[in-house]
Motif scaffolding. Sequence first.
Motif, PDB file in Angstrom:
ATOM      1  N   ASP A 279       0.917  -1.111   0.055  1.00  0.00           N
ATOM      2  CA  ASP A 279      -0.169   0.039   0.115  1.00  0.00           C
ATOM      3  C   ASP A 279       0.723   1.301   0.149  1.00  0.00           C
ATOM      4  OD1 ASP A 279      -2.334  -1.679   0.325  1.00  0.00           O
ATOM      5  OD2 ASP A 279      -2.289  -1.706   2.149  1.00  0.00           O
ATOM      6  N   LEU A 280       1.894   1.191   0.951  1.00  0.00           N
ATOM      7  CA  LEU A 280       2.940   2.395   0.802  1.00  0.00           C
ATOM      8  C   LEU A 280       4.316   1.941   0.997  1.00  0.00           C
ATOM      9  CD1 LEU A 280       3.338   5.402   1.265  1.00  0.00           C
ATOM     10  CD2 LEU A 280       3.176   4.908   3.882  1.00  0.00           C
ATOM     11  N   ASP A 281       4.999   2.284  -0.164  1.00  0.00           N
ATOM     12  CA  ASP A 281       6.662   1.897  -0.257  1.00  0.00           C
ATOM     13  C   ASP A 281       7.385   3.023   0.128  1.00  0.00           C
ATOM     14  OD1 ASP A 281       8.824   0.660  -0.423  1.00  0.00           O
ATOM     15  OD2 ASP A 281       8.821   0.309  -2.752  1.00  0.00           O
ATOM     16  N   ASP A 282       7.917   3.389   1.274  1.00  0.00           N
ATOM     17  CA  ASP A 282       8.667   4.383   1.562  1.00  0.00           C
ATOM     18  C   ASP A 282      10.230   4.139   1.062  1.00  0.00           C
ATOM     19  OD1 ASP A 282      10.085   6.571   2.548  1.00  0.00           O
ATOM     20  OD2 ASP A 282       9.144   6.392   4.550  1.00  0.00           O
ATOM     21  N   THR A 283      10.523   4.786  -0.078  1.00  0.00           N
ATOM     22  CA  THR A 283      11.750   4.671  -0.421  1.00  0.00           C
ATOM     23  C   THR A 283      12.958   5.722  -0.145  1.00  0.00           C
ATOM     24  OG1 THR A 283      11.222   5.657  -2.640  1.00  0.00           O
ATOM     25  CG2 THR A 283      11.094   3.121  -2.460  1.00  0.00           C
ATOM     26  N   SER A 284      12.531   6.604   0.586  1.00  0.00           N
ATOM     27  CA  SER A 284      13.318   7.588   0.892  1.00  0.00           C
ATOM     28  C   SER A 284      13.601   8.077   2.256  1.00  0.00           C
ATOM     29  CB  SER A 284      12.446   9.090   0.310  1.00  0.00           C
ATOM     30  OG  SER A 284      11.343   9.358   1.038  1.00  0.00           O
ATOM     31  N   SER A 285      12.945   7.301   3.203  1.00  0.00           N
ATOM     32  CA  SER A 285      13.509   7.556   4.589  1.00  0.00           C
ATOM     33  C   SER A 285      13.223   6.315   5.292  1.00  0.00           C
ATOM     34  CB  SER A 285      12.790   8.623   5.263  1.00  0.00           C
ATOM     35  OG  SER A 285      11.446   8.363   5.178  1.00  0.00           O
ATOM     36  N   PHE A 286      12.642   6.363   6.478  1.00  0.00           N
ATOM     37  CA  PHE A 286      12.504   5.150   7.459  1.00  0.00           C
ATOM     38  C   PHE A 286      11.126   4.637   7.634  1.00  0.00           C
ATOM     39  CE2 PHE A 286      16.671   7.102   8.564  1.00  0.00           C
ATOM     40  CZ  PHE A 286      17.456   6.333   8.370  1.00  0.00           C
ATOM     41  N   GLY A 287      10.322   4.778   6.658  1.00  0.00           N
ATOM     42  CA  GLY A 287       8.873   4.240   6.937  1.00  0.00           C
ATOM     43  C   GLY A 287       8.043   5.352   7.420  1.00  0.00           C
ATOM     44  N   PRO A 288       6.844   4.798   8.073  1.00  0.00           N
ATOM     45  CA  PRO A 288       6.383   3.466   7.939  1.00  0.00           C
ATOM     46  C   PRO A 288       5.806   2.986   6.472  1.00  0.00           C
ATOM     47  CG  PRO A 288       4.731   4.760   8.789  1.00  0.00           C
ATOM     48  CD  PRO A 288       5.781   5.763   8.416  1.00  0.00           C
ATOM     49  N   GLU A 289       6.024   1.789   6.528  1.00  0.00           N
ATOM     50  CA  GLU A 289       5.416   1.157   5.147  1.00  0.00           C
ATOM     51  C   GLU A 289       4.181   0.357   5.692  1.00  0.00           C
ATOM     52  OE1 GLU A 289       8.070  -0.779   2.812  1.00  0.00           O
ATOM     53  OE2 GLU A 289       9.524   0.786   2.719  1.00  0.00           O
ATOM     54  N   THR A 290       3.099   0.266   4.423  1.00  0.00           N
ATOM     55  CA  THR A 290       2.127  -0.681   4.957  1.00  0.00           C
ATOM     56  C   THR A 290       1.876  -1.522   3.829  1.00  0.00           C
ATOM     57  OG1 THR A 290       1.030   1.401   5.890  1.00  0.00           O
ATOM     58  CG2 THR A 290      -0.473  -0.224   5.326  1.00  0.00           C
ATOM     59  N   ILE A 291       1.375  -2.922   4.175  1.00  0.00           N
ATOM     60  CA  ILE A 291       1.192  -3.807   3.283  1.00  0.00           C
ATOM     61  C   ILE A 291      -0.205  -4.527   3.589  1.00  0.00           C
ATOM     62  CG2 ILE A 291       1.823  -5.902   2.187  1.00  0.00           C
ATOM     63  CD1 ILE A 291       4.838  -5.147   2.898  1.00  0.00           C
ATOM     64  N   THR A 292      -1.198  -4.569   2.803  1.00  0.00           N
ATOM     65  CA  THR A 292      -2.422  -5.178   2.875  1.00  0.00           C
ATOM     66  C   THR A 292      -2.468  -6.540   2.297  1.00  0.00           C
ATOM     67  OG1 THR A 292      -3.419  -3.275   3.402  1.00  0.00           O
ATOM     68  CG2 THR A 292      -4.856  -4.847   2.903  1.00  0.00           C
ATOM     69  N   LEU A 293      -2.838  -7.563   3.159  1.00  0.00           N
ATOM     70  CA  LEU A 293      -2.937  -8.922   2.412  1.00  0.00           C
ATOM     71  C   LEU A 293      -4.540  -9.361   2.594  1.00  0.00           C
ATOM     72  CD1 LEU A 293       0.042 -10.636   4.142  1.00  0.00           C
ATOM     73  CD2 LEU A 293       0.069  -9.541   1.837  1.00  0.00           C
ATOM     74  N   PHE A 294      -5.022  -9.939   1.549  1.00  0.00           N
ATOM     75  CA  PHE A 294      -6.145 -10.647   1.466  1.00  0.00           C
ATOM     76  C   PHE A 294      -5.975 -12.145   0.834  1.00  0.00           C
ATOM     77  CE2 PHE A 294      -7.054  -6.122   0.806  1.00  0.00           C
ATOM     78  CZ  PHE A 294      -8.003  -5.980   2.004  1.00  0.00           C
ATOM     79  N   PRO A 295      -5.463 -12.949   1.872  1.00  0.00           N
ATOM     80  CA  PRO A 295      -5.105 -14.416   1.475  1.00  0.00           C
ATOM     81  C   PRO A 295      -6.365 -14.879   0.817  1.00  0.00           C
ATOM     82  CG  PRO A 295      -4.289 -13.890   3.533  1.00  0.00           C
ATOM     83  CD  PRO A 295      -5.064 -12.997   3.249  1.00  0.00           C
ATOM     84  N   THR A 296      -6.343 -15.500  -0.442  1.00  0.00           N
ATOM     85  CA  THR A 296      -7.380 -16.082  -1.104  1.00  0.00           C
ATOM     86  C   THR A 296      -6.942 -17.499  -1.380  1.00  0.00           C
ATOM     87  OG1 THR A 296      -6.359 -15.464  -3.469  1.00  0.00           O
ATOM     88  CG2 THR A 296      -8.156 -13.917  -2.395  1.00  0.00           C
ATOM     89  N   ASN A 297      -5.979 -18.028  -1.123  1.00  0.00           N
ATOM     90  CA  ASN A 297      -5.775 -19.477  -1.273  1.00  0.00           C
ATOM     91  C   ASN A 297      -5.041 -20.006  -0.066  1.00  0.00           C
ATOM     92  OD1 ASN A 297      -6.235 -19.718  -4.066  1.00  0.00           O
ATOM     93  ND2 ASN A 297      -4.120 -18.731  -4.671  1.00  0.00           N
ATOM     94  N   ASP A 298      -5.568 -21.305   0.305  1.00  0.00           N
ATOM     95  CA  ASP A 298      -4.859 -21.581   1.593  1.00  0.00           C
ATOM     96  C   ASP A 298      -3.417 -22.094   1.196  1.00  0.00           C
ATOM     97  OD1 ASP A 298      -7.473 -22.078   2.488  1.00  0.00           O
ATOM     98  OD2 ASP A 298      -7.526 -24.187   2.196  1.00  0.00           O
ATOM     99  N   GLY A 299      -2.517 -21.966   2.284  1.00  0.00           N
ATOM    100  CA  GLY A 299      -1.250 -22.130   2.067  1.00  0.00           C
ATOM    101  C   GLY A 299      -0.416 -21.493   3.167  1.00  0.00           C
TER     102      GLY A 299
END
Length: 126
Positions: A1-21
């Motif tokens: 969702d947010l990839d901070d490439t210029s400093s120390f974050g924060p970064e956010t990643i949202t997962l919606f697992p649709t497959n078992d595993g």
Amino acid sequence: DLDDTSSFGPETITLFPTNDGVYRYSVHNYTDQSSNGALGIAGALDDGQAARVEVYAGDALVRSYRAPAASAGDGNTWRVFEMTVDGDNVTFSGDQPGGLDYVDASGASDLSTFIQGGWPVKGAAH
């Protein structure tokens, strides 16, 4: 969702697992891809703050990790946790607060470090 490439974050990643595993979450030190990259993840360099990963389900905090201490040569990737999805059941491996371990990845294409068993085939039965 947010990839901070210029400093120390924060970064956010949202997962919606649709497959078992098994889903593995790792932190890779892109800036220092040498085997000393773990030092930056652990906070031994730069601002002195160890990387932190928080896992939420909706608004509820369900897991919290802080990168463990590291030594030179520990690798450039912190494997934080693995999340196993089986229908509506979700379990985690990787003790809090330190997660799993440090490993050395040769780069973003090093699939053996980042995933197990290869990428799932989209639309395939699992």
